[in-house]
Design a protein around this motif. Structure first.
Motif, PDB file in Angstrom:
ATOM      1  N   THR A 128      27.259  38.246  36.461  1.00  0.00           N
ATOM      2  CA  THR A 128      26.920  39.434  35.686  1.00  0.00           C
ATOM      3  C   THR A 128      27.616  40.679  36.214  1.00  0.00           C
ATOM      4  O   THR A 128      27.751  41.672  35.493  1.00  0.00           O
ATOM      5  N   GLU A 129      28.056  40.656  37.475  1.00  0.00           N
ATOM      6  CA  GLU A 129      28.754  41.788  38.070  1.00  0.00           C
ATOM      7  C   GLU A 129      29.963  41.284  38.853  1.00  0.00           C
ATOM      8  O   GLU A 129      30.024  40.122  39.229  1.00  0.00           O
ATOM      9  N   ARG A 130      30.902  42.181  39.087  1.00  0.00           N
ATOM     10  CA  ARG A 130      32.083  41.810  39.864  1.00  0.00           C
ATOM     11  C   ARG A 130      31.700  41.465  41.301  1.00  0.00           C
ATOM     12  O   ARG A 130      30.797  42.071  41.875  1.00  0.00           O
ATOM     13  N   ALA A 131      32.405  40.494  41.870  1.00  0.00           N
ATOM     14  CA  ALA A 131      32.223  40.122  43.277  1.00  0.00           C
ATOM     15  C   ALA A 131      33.017  41.086  44.148  1.00  0.00           C
ATOM     16  O   ALA A 131      34.224  41.267  43.945  1.00  0.00           O
ATOM     17  N   ASP A 132      32.364  41.749  45.101  1.00  0.00           N
ATOM     18  CA  ASP A 132      33.035  42.716  45.974  1.00  0.00           C
ATOM     19  C   ASP A 132      33.750  41.979  47.102  1.00  0.00           C
ATOM     20  O   ASP A 132      33.118  41.414  48.004  1.00  0.00           O
ATOM     21  N   ILE A 133      35.075  42.016  47.044  1.00  0.00           N
ATOM     22  CA  ILE A 133      35.928  41.281  47.978  1.00  0.00           C
ATOM     23  C   ILE A 133      36.701  42.270  48.854  1.00  0.00           C
ATOM     24  O   ILE A 133      37.350  43.196  48.343  1.00  0.00           O
ATOM     25  N   GLY A 134      36.661  42.080  50.163  1.00  0.00           N
ATOM     26  CA  GLY A 134      37.440  42.915  51.065  1.00  0.00           C
ATOM     27  C   GLY A 134      38.907  42.504  51.068  1.00  0.00           C
ATOM     28  O   GLY A 134      39.234  41.315  50.964  1.00  0.00           O
ATOM     29  N   LEU A 135      39.795  43.477  51.194  1.00  0.00           N
ATOM     30  CA  LEU A 135      41.234  43.216  51.230  1.00  0.00           C
ATOM     31  C   LEU A 135      41.746  43.267  52.662  1.00  0.00           C
ATOM     32  O   LEU A 135      41.272  44.062  53.478  1.00  0.00           O
ATOM     33  N   ASP A 136      42.718  42.398  52.965  1.00  0.00           N
ATOM     34  CA  ASP A 136      43.334  42.359  54.289  1.00  0.00           C
ATOM     35  C   ASP A 136      44.522  43.306  54.396  1.00  0.00           C
ATOM     36  O   ASP A 136      44.735  43.935  55.430  1.00  0.00           O
ATOM     37  N   LEU A 137      45.317  43.406  53.338  1.00  0.00           N
ATOM     38  CA  LEU A 137      46.540  44.216  53.375  1.00  0.00           C
ATOM     39  C   LEU A 137      46.235  45.702  53.306  1.00  0.00           C
ATOM     40  O   LEU A 137      46.982  46.518  53.854  1.00  0.00           O
ATOM     41  N   LEU A 138      45.122  46.057  52.663  1.00  0.00           N
ATOM     42  CA  LEU A 138      44.772  47.454  52.439  1.00  0.00           C
ATOM     43  C   LEU A 138      43.332  47.695  52.878  1.00  0.00           C
ATOM     44  O   LEU A 138      42.499  46.790  52.786  1.00  0.00           O
ATOM     45  N   PRO A 139      43.012  48.922  53.319  1.00  0.00           N
ATOM     46  CA  PRO A 139      41.608  49.234  53.658  1.00  0.00           C
ATOM     47  C   PRO A 139      40.826  49.536  52.378  1.00  0.00           C
ATOM     48  O   PRO A 139      40.504  50.687  52.070  1.00  0.00           O
ATOM     49  N   ALA A 140      40.525  48.460  51.632  1.00  0.00           N
ATOM     50  CA  ALA A 140      39.905  48.641  50.314  1.00  0.00           C
ATOM     51  C   ALA A 140      39.017  47.451  49.998  1.00  0.00           C
ATOM     52  O   ALA A 140      39.143  46.377  50.574  1.00  0.00           O
ATOM     53  N   THR A 141      38.088  47.686  49.066  1.00  0.00           N
ATOM     54  CA  THR A 141      37.238  46.633  48.518  1.00  0.00           C
ATOM     55  C   THR A 141      37.543  46.502  47.042  1.00  0.00           C
ATOM     56  O   THR A 141      37.667  47.502  46.328  1.00  0.00           O
ATOM     57  N   LEU A 142      37.663  45.265  46.585  1.00  0.00           N
ATOM     58  CA  LEU A 142      38.060  44.996  45.209  1.00  0.00           C
ATOM     59  C   LEU A 142      36.953  44.230  44.497  1.00  0.00           C
ATOM     60  O   LEU A 142      36.432  43.241  45.024  1.00  0.00           O
ATOM     61  N   GLY A 143      36.585  44.671  43.302  1.00  0.00           N
ATOM     62  CA  GLY A 143      35.611  43.961  42.484  1.00  0.00           C
ATOM     63  C   GLY A 143      36.316  42.965  41.580  1.00  0.00           C
ATOM     64  O   GLY A 143      37.104  43.340  40.711  1.00  0.00           O
ATOM     65  N   VAL A 144      36.038  41.669  41.769  1.00  0.00           N
ATOM     66  CA  VAL A 144      36.730  40.596  41.060  1.00  0.00           C
ATOM     67  C   VAL A 144      35.788  39.980  40.027  1.00  0.00           C
ATOM     68  O   VAL A 144      34.669  39.584  40.355  1.00  0.00           O
ATOM     69  N   GLU A 145      36.239  39.893  38.778  1.00  0.00           N
ATOM     70  CA  GLU A 145      35.448  39.272  37.734  1.00  0.00           C
ATOM     71  C   GLU A 145      35.482  37.748  37.868  1.00  0.00           C
ATOM     72  O   GLU A 145      36.473  37.180  38.320  1.00  0.00           O
ATOM     73  N   SER A 146      34.402  37.097  37.446  1.00  0.00           N
ATOM     74  CA  SER A 146      34.355  35.643  37.434  1.00  0.00           C
ATOM     75  C   SER A 146      33.702  35.181  36.145  1.00  0.00           C
ATOM     76  O   SER A 146      32.500  35.345  35.947  1.00  0.00           O
ATOM     77  N   ASN A 147      34.515  34.639  35.247  1.00  0.00           N
ATOM     78  CA  ASN A 147      33.995  34.043  34.019  1.00  0.00           C
ATOM     79  C   ASN A 147      34.900  32.887  33.630  1.00  0.00           C
ATOM     80  O   ASN A 147      36.115  32.958  33.806  1.00  0.00           O
ATOM     81  N   GLN A 148      34.295  31.822  33.110  1.00  0.00           N
ATOM     82  CA  GLN A 148      35.071  30.635  32.803  1.00  0.00           C
ATOM     83  C   GLN A 148      34.393  29.794  31.729  1.00  0.00           C
ATOM     84  O   GLN A 148      33.164  29.806  31.597  1.00  0.00           O
TER      85      GLN A 148
END
Length: 261
Positions: free
Chosen positions: A228-248
């Protein structure tokens, strides 16, 4: 997913369970196994920088809180599932399901930082190296990926089997539960993320069973499954957190073994 939509899903599930008469006679326990393919939807990844990226002689600083994002495409993947359920003679079934899917990442595009598209900029804007004629652009850097996304789900499902008077019974169902999303993004073989996040998920299902005997049946099923919400994933290359969608969309076929009357 908006809060009102979540409430509607919960209400629908509650109503489905309430519709099962308390005096319904059970046909008994069953177990099932399924395998098939996952057809994932693209992910619109959205996030932000957690810390300031310092300026270099060639690029300005990127302040903490600056939004970033890009789109990710996936290849068709593998889907597996196992179920333990309880079947009633009024057509309803209750079920606990564990499932798994694995899809490869095909590539990324539409990179944005602070709302500006950087597909055509030297990739050094992200690595903070020096621009060079031999460097790829950000868009070329992300065009191919050797990473993958795995999902692991645990769902409570309710189904209704439609009695046709034959060995073939169509059915519909819905489920809710928890899904873990394990993300490895690796554009141009450079790992930029390897992280896992969990969240509330739901699935809507339709299929049909074919009765082989009083103890066994085959099934084929389509399911739409999503967090229902994006998965908050930490990035290694950048000091950032990315919200990734998951639907299939998931197509599976399998076998159920029944242990009831």
């Amino acid at each position: 997913m908006k809060f009102n939509t979540k409430l509607c899903l919960i209400a629908a599930g509650t109503a489905a369970f309430a519709a099962i008469p308390s005096a319904a006679m059970a046909e008994g326990v069953y177990i099932g196994f399924g395998a098939g393919v996952s057809l994932p939807g693209d992910s619109e990844n959205l996030g932000e920088f957690n810390a300031t990226v310092p300026a270099t002689p060639d690029f300005g600083a990127i302040p903490a809180g600056t939004p970033l994002g890009w789109n990710t495409g996936f290849d068709t993947g593998l889907a597996l599932s196992g179920q333990v359920g309880y079947k009633f003679d009024n057509g309803f079934r209750l079920e606990v399901e564990g499932n798994f899917s694995q899809v490869d990442v095909s590539g990324h595009n539409g990179f944005q930082v602070g709302g500006a598209n950087i597909d055509g900029v030297d990739v050094a804007v992200l690595t903070r190296g020096a621009p060079a004629a031999g460097n790829p652009t950000v868009g070329a850097f992300g065009a191919t990926d050797t990473g993958r996304v795995n999902t692991y789900g645990l769902f409570a499902n309710v189904f209704y089997d439609i009695n046709t008077g034959t060995a073939i019974k169509p059915y519909v169902g819905a489920g809710a539960g928890v899904q873990w999303v394990d993300v490895r993004y690796q554009p141009s073989d450079v790992r930029i993320s390897n992280d896992t996040a969990s969240g509330f998920a739901y699935q809507l299902m339709a299929g049909a069973t074919y009765e082989l005997s009083s103890r066994a049946e085959l099934f084929g099923q389509y399911a739409y499954r999503a967090n229902t919400e994006r998965a908050d994933i930490g990035l290694d290359l950048l000091p950032a957190t990315l919200g990734v969608e998951s639907n299939q969309s998931v197509l599976t076929a399998g076998l159920r073994l029944k242990f009831g009357n």
